[in-house]
Enzyme design. Sequence first.
Site, PDB file in Angstrom:
ATOM      1  N   HIS A  74     -14.025  10.824  46.914  1.00 37.56           N
ATOM      2  CA  HIS A  74     -13.320   9.673  46.333  1.00 37.56           C
ATOM      3  C   HIS A  74     -12.922   9.955  44.884  1.00 37.56           C
ATOM      4  O   HIS A  74     -13.746  10.377  44.080  1.00 37.56           O
ATOM      5  CB  HIS A  74     -14.227   8.431  46.359  1.00 37.56           C
ATOM      6  CG  HIS A  74     -14.350   7.827  47.722  1.00 37.56           C
ATOM      7  ND1 HIS A  74     -14.861   6.569  47.944  1.00 37.56           N
ATOM      8  CD2 HIS A  74     -14.004   8.304  48.941  1.00 37.56           C
ATOM      9  CE1 HIS A  74     -14.840   6.307  49.238  1.00 37.56           C
ATOM     10  NE2 HIS A  74     -14.333   7.342  49.869  1.00 37.56           N
ATOM     11  N   TYR A 204     -16.908  -2.811  44.285  1.00 33.85           N
ATOM     12  CA  TYR A 204     -18.050  -3.541  43.718  1.00 33.85           C
ATOM     13  C   TYR A 204     -17.499  -4.876  43.241  1.00 33.85           C
ATOM     14  O   TYR A 204     -16.604  -4.901  42.391  1.00 33.85           O
ATOM     15  CB  TYR A 204     -18.624  -2.828  42.497  1.00 33.85           C
ATOM     16  CG  TYR A 204     -19.335  -1.522  42.777  1.00 33.85           C
ATOM     17  CD1 TYR A 204     -18.641  -0.341  43.012  1.00 33.85           C
ATOM     18  CD2 TYR A 204     -20.729  -1.460  42.766  1.00 33.85           C
ATOM     19  CE1 TYR A 204     -19.312   0.849  43.248  1.00 33.85           C
ATOM     20  CE2 TYR A 204     -21.407  -0.269  43.002  1.00 33.85           C
ATOM     21  CZ  TYR A 204     -20.688   0.879  43.235  1.00 33.85           C
ATOM     22  OH  TYR A 204     -21.349   2.069  43.462  1.00 33.85           O
ATOM     23  N   PRO A 295     -29.831  -0.201  42.676  1.00 35.82           N
ATOM     24  CA  PRO A 295     -28.835   0.665  43.322  1.00 35.82           C
ATOM     25  C   PRO A 295     -27.390   0.465  42.864  1.00 35.82           C
ATOM     26  O   PRO A 295     -26.502   1.193  43.305  1.00 35.82           O
ATOM     27  CB  PRO A 295     -28.981   0.328  44.814  1.00 35.82           C
ATOM     28  CG  PRO A 295     -29.638  -0.996  44.864  1.00 35.82           C
ATOM     29  CD  PRO A 295     -30.439  -1.152  43.617  1.00 35.82           C
ATOM     30  N   LYS A 299     -27.472   5.656  41.551  1.00 31.44           N
ATOM     31  CA  LYS A 299     -28.045   6.782  40.807  1.00 31.44           C
ATOM     32  C   LYS A 299     -29.384   7.318  41.304  1.00 31.44           C
ATOM     33  O   LYS A 299     -29.801   8.401  40.893  1.00 31.44           O
ATOM     34  CB  LYS A 299     -28.219   6.377  39.329  1.00 31.44           C
ATOM     35  CG  LYS A 299     -26.915   6.214  38.590  1.00 31.44           C
ATOM     36  CD  LYS A 299     -26.177   7.532  38.505  1.00 31.44           C
ATOM     37  CE  LYS A 299     -24.786   7.392  37.956  1.00 31.44           C
ATOM     38  NZ  LYS A 299     -23.880   8.431  38.394  1.00 31.44           N
ATOM     39  N   TYR A 387     -20.539   7.130  36.015  1.00 30.61           N
ATOM     40  CA  TYR A 387     -20.544   6.994  37.471  1.00 30.61           C
ATOM     41  C   TYR A 387     -20.436   8.348  38.175  1.00 30.61           C
ATOM     42  O   TYR A 387     -21.119   8.608  39.156  1.00 30.61           O
ATOM     43  CB  TYR A 387     -19.374   6.085  37.876  1.00 30.61           C
ATOM     44  CG  TYR A 387     -19.420   5.582  39.296  1.00 30.61           C
ATOM     45  CD1 TYR A 387     -20.335   4.600  39.683  1.00 30.61           C
ATOM     46  CD2 TYR A 387     -18.537   6.069  40.255  1.00 30.61           C
ATOM     47  CE1 TYR A 387     -20.372   4.128  40.987  1.00 30.61           C
ATOM     48  CE2 TYR A 387     -18.565   5.600  41.559  1.00 30.61           C
ATOM     49  CZ  TYR A 387     -19.477   4.623  41.921  1.00 30.61           C
ATOM     50  OH  TYR A 387     -19.507   4.156  43.207  1.00 30.61           O
TER      51      TYR A 387
HETATM   52  P1  RFL Z   1     -38.201   9.159  48.676  1.00 35.19           P
HETATM   53  O1  RFL Z   1     -36.893   9.267  49.365  1.00 35.19           O
HETATM   54  O2  RFL Z   1     -38.823   7.803  48.575  1.00 35.19           O
HETATM   55  O3  RFL Z   1     -39.205  10.160  49.393  1.00 35.19           O
HETATM   56  C1  RFL Z   1     -40.601  10.134  49.162  1.00 35.19           C
HETATM   57  C2  RFL Z   1     -41.290  10.655  50.402  1.00 35.19           C
HETATM   58  O4  RFL Z   1     -42.677  10.779  50.153  1.00 35.19           O
HETATM   59  C3  RFL Z   1     -43.392  10.331  51.299  1.00 35.19           C
HETATM   60  N1  RFL Z   1     -44.771   9.995  50.868  1.00 35.19           N
HETATM   61  C4  RFL Z   1     -45.860  10.759  51.161  1.00 35.19           C
HETATM   62  N2  RFL Z   1     -46.003  11.887  51.869  1.00 35.19           N
HETATM   63  C5  RFL Z   1     -47.253  12.418  51.987  1.00 35.19           C
HETATM   64  N3  RFL Z   1     -48.373  11.827  51.442  1.00 35.19           N
HETATM   65  C6  RFL Z   1     -48.266  10.683  50.719  1.00 35.19           C
HETATM   66  N4  RFL Z   1     -49.369  10.132  50.181  1.00 35.19           N
HETATM   67  C7  RFL Z   1     -46.959  10.102  50.547  1.00 35.19           C
HETATM   68  N5  RFL Z   1     -46.492   8.987  49.914  1.00 35.19           N
HETATM   69  C8  RFL Z   1     -45.179   8.954  50.119  1.00 35.19           C
HETATM   70  C9  RFL Z   1     -42.550   9.164  51.801  1.00 35.19           C
HETATM   71  O5  RFL Z   1     -42.808   8.865  53.172  1.00 35.19           O
HETATM   72  C10 RFL Z   1     -41.145   9.710  51.584  1.00 35.19           C
HETATM   73  O6  RFL Z   1     -40.647  10.404  52.695  1.00 35.19           O
HETATM   74  O7  RFL Z   1     -38.139   9.721  47.185  1.00 35.19           O
HETATM   75  P2  RFL Z   1     -37.166  10.845  46.487  1.00 35.19           P
HETATM   76  O8  RFL Z   1     -37.191  12.123  47.258  1.00 35.19           O
HETATM   77  O9  RFL Z   1     -37.550  10.843  45.073  1.00 35.19           O
HETATM   78  O10 RFL Z   1     -35.689  10.263  46.665  1.00 35.19           O
HETATM   79  C11 RFL Z   1     -35.280   9.096  45.991  1.00 35.19           C
HETATM   80  C12 RFL Z   1     -34.172   8.406  46.796  1.00 35.19           C
HETATM   81  O11 RFL Z   1     -34.617   8.206  48.126  1.00 35.19           O
HETATM   82  C13 RFL Z   1     -33.773   7.037  46.167  1.00 35.19           C
HETATM   83  O12 RFL Z   1     -33.725   7.152  44.771  1.00 35.19           O
HETATM   84  C14 RFL Z   1     -32.384   6.547  46.663  1.00 35.19           C
HETATM   85  O13 RFL Z   1     -32.402   6.273  48.027  1.00 35.19           O
HETATM   86  C15 RFL Z   1     -31.940   5.309  45.877  1.00 35.19           C
HETATM   87  N6  RFL Z   1     -30.653   4.738  46.341  1.00 35.19           N
HETATM   88  C16 RFL Z   1     -29.436   5.298  46.000  1.00 35.19           C
HETATM   89  N7  RFL Z   1     -29.391   6.430  45.258  1.00 35.19           N
HETATM   90  C17 RFL Z   1     -28.195   7.026  44.970  1.00 35.19           C
HETATM   91  O14 RFL Z   1     -28.181   8.048  44.277  1.00 35.19           O
HETATM   92  N8  RFL Z   1     -26.987   6.541  45.437  1.00 35.19           N
HETATM   93  C18 RFL Z   1     -26.944   5.425  46.193  1.00 35.19           C
HETATM   94  O15 RFL Z   1     -25.852   5.072  46.649  1.00 35.19           O
HETATM   95  C19 RFL Z   1     -28.184   4.730  46.459  1.00 35.19           C
HETATM   96  N9  RFL Z   1     -28.199   3.624  47.218  1.00 35.19           N
HETATM   97  C20 RFL Z   1     -30.661   3.603  47.151  1.00 35.19           C
HETATM   98  C21 RFL Z   1     -29.400   3.054  47.577  1.00 35.19           C
HETATM   99  C22 RFL Z   1     -31.869   3.032  47.579  1.00 35.19           C
HETATM  100  C23 RFL Z   1     -31.816   1.909  48.382  1.00 35.19           C
HETATM  101  N10 RFL Z   1     -33.083   1.383  48.788  1.00 35.19           N
HETATM  102  C24 RFL Z   1     -33.416   1.070  50.106  1.00 35.19           C
HETATM  103  C25 RFL Z   1     -34.220   1.493  47.874  1.00 35.19           C
HETATM  104  C26 RFL Z   1     -29.343   1.929  48.360  1.00 35.19           C
HETATM  105  C27 RFL Z   1     -30.549   1.329  48.751  1.00 35.19           C
HETATM  106  C28 RFL Z   1     -30.442   0.083  49.585  1.00 35.19           C
HETATM  107  C1  PHB Z   2     -24.165   3.078  49.676  1.00 42.57           C
HETATM  108  O1  PHB Z   2     -23.167   3.598  50.228  1.00 42.57           O
HETATM  109  O2  PHB Z   2     -25.201   2.810  50.316  1.00 42.57           O
HETATM  110  C2  PHB Z   2     -24.108   2.730  48.247  1.00 42.57           C
HETATM  111  C3  PHB Z   2     -22.997   3.107  47.509  1.00 42.57           C
HETATM  112  C4  PHB Z   2     -22.940   2.780  46.166  1.00 42.57           C
HETATM  113  C5  PHB Z   2     -23.988   2.093  45.576  1.00 42.57           C
HETATM  114  C6  PHB Z   2     -25.113   1.751  46.308  1.00 42.57           C
HETATM  115  C7  PHB Z   2     -25.171   2.068  47.670  1.00 42.57           C
HETATM  116  O3  PHB Z   2     -23.928   1.768  44.269  1.00 42.57           O
END
Ligand code: RFL
Ligand code: PHB
Length: 411
Positions: A74, A204, A295, A299, A387
Amino acid sequence: MNHHTQVGIIGAGPSGLLLAQLLHTQGINSVVLENRPRQRVESRQRAGLLEQNTVDRLRQAGATDRLDREGLVHDGVILSYNGHRHRIDLAHLTGGSRVTIYAQTEVVKDLIQLRLHEDEQSILFEAEATAIDGLDGYAPAIHYTHQGENHTLICDFVAGCDGFHGIARQAIPAHLTTTYDKVYPYCWLGILAKVPPSTDELIYAYHDRGFALHSMRSPEISRLYVQCDVTDTLDDWPDERIWAELQLRLGTAGWTLAEGPILEKTITPMRSFVSEPMQFGRLFLAGDSAHIVPPTGAKGLNMAVADTGYLFDALMRWYQAGSSLELDAYTAGCMRRVWRVQEFSNFMTDMLHRDSTKSSFDAHLQASRFNQLVNSEAASTVIAENYVGLAASWATGVTGSEHGQSTTFHA
Ligand code: RFL
Ligand code: PHB
């Protein structure tokens, strides 16, 4: 059973998996301990937007074959204020930078497949880390349970990639730790819908009824979010209500949002969180274990990958050149970028959500930011630069956070 590896990694999220694969490319072995089953790890709906920096690191790990084919690149993003749209031309305003839409689920699947293909023992699923010790010595140990038995993994370094609810952060003594926390007075309800996206670029939207976001996963699947109350449950949001709110909040003259079957619904609380330092002895935290962002700025995943890249570079300086300088400076190097990203995520969140606890004065300030965006290319440029992702110099700059308290790492 006791066993040994060079880097013991807790967590098979994006940070743990990427670190394992990057290390593997340089001949450093690691074991990833993950407490959930593989199927669960591969299906958690989360992030969807990758910065160029993130794509570059995945490429370095050899994990971009499918991303190159299926990722949606994009050039711009749309901000909407009560139906008035303003496009931010990311590529033009940043000298050519772009973002890629490719789901976190797919990043995780690609990394798991790559790692297990090369070594099926390199990731242990349903292996729960329960304690870490020996961090101030030369051979720290991770204790874990797997298939009903207790095990100990002895390593040179421990990477705490176990997310916000993991155990690694707790292994840093409380008296050395400072945490910063902010919880927002609203949540996101996210849906995955089987309908082609109604837009080519993310939208957004601020609306007087609350925030909404139109994102996507593929040419057939849309990802959408609506702001909801912290007390809401999924029962409060039948499908018809979700589509009705999305239509209102994202709507603009001459445009309609296509609707389709909802495949999945989740409610996500919104918080900002930072824990310093990100290291103690031979333990290094990366990703959500050290910091959380709301979110709105997209980031979380990108910061997790940035930490991981920095940690990988520092570990390689240790293994290949015997230098601990970069490891010593890990917290300071990460924090500089972490706080910039925290500010941006907070800014986007505050600008785009309806907050009924705000004074009418603050609500006017919020509205005024949109007028500035529409009238000032400089204001749009600041958003565009943040961004698409900060330049590498934010990660490796000579000064860290003034408040960082990097624990000295002893060889
Ligand atoms: P994770 O992905 O939480 O992985 C951690 C892993 O550790 C495991 N774990 C254990 N394993 C063994 N022993 C233990 N005692 C343990 N305790 C925990 C867990 O089961 C898991 O598998 O962390 P990591 O790798 O630091 O990654 C971070 C990302 O997942 C997170 O920051 C993003 O998903 C946030 N996020 C977004 N980030 C973006 O850059 N762009 C986005 O568009 C974006 N959208 C989002 C998001 C997060 C969302 N939610 C649900 C929080 C949208 C949403 C809705
Ligand atoms: C997503 O596609 O899940 C998404 C994209 C942008 C955001 C958060 C989530 O800022």
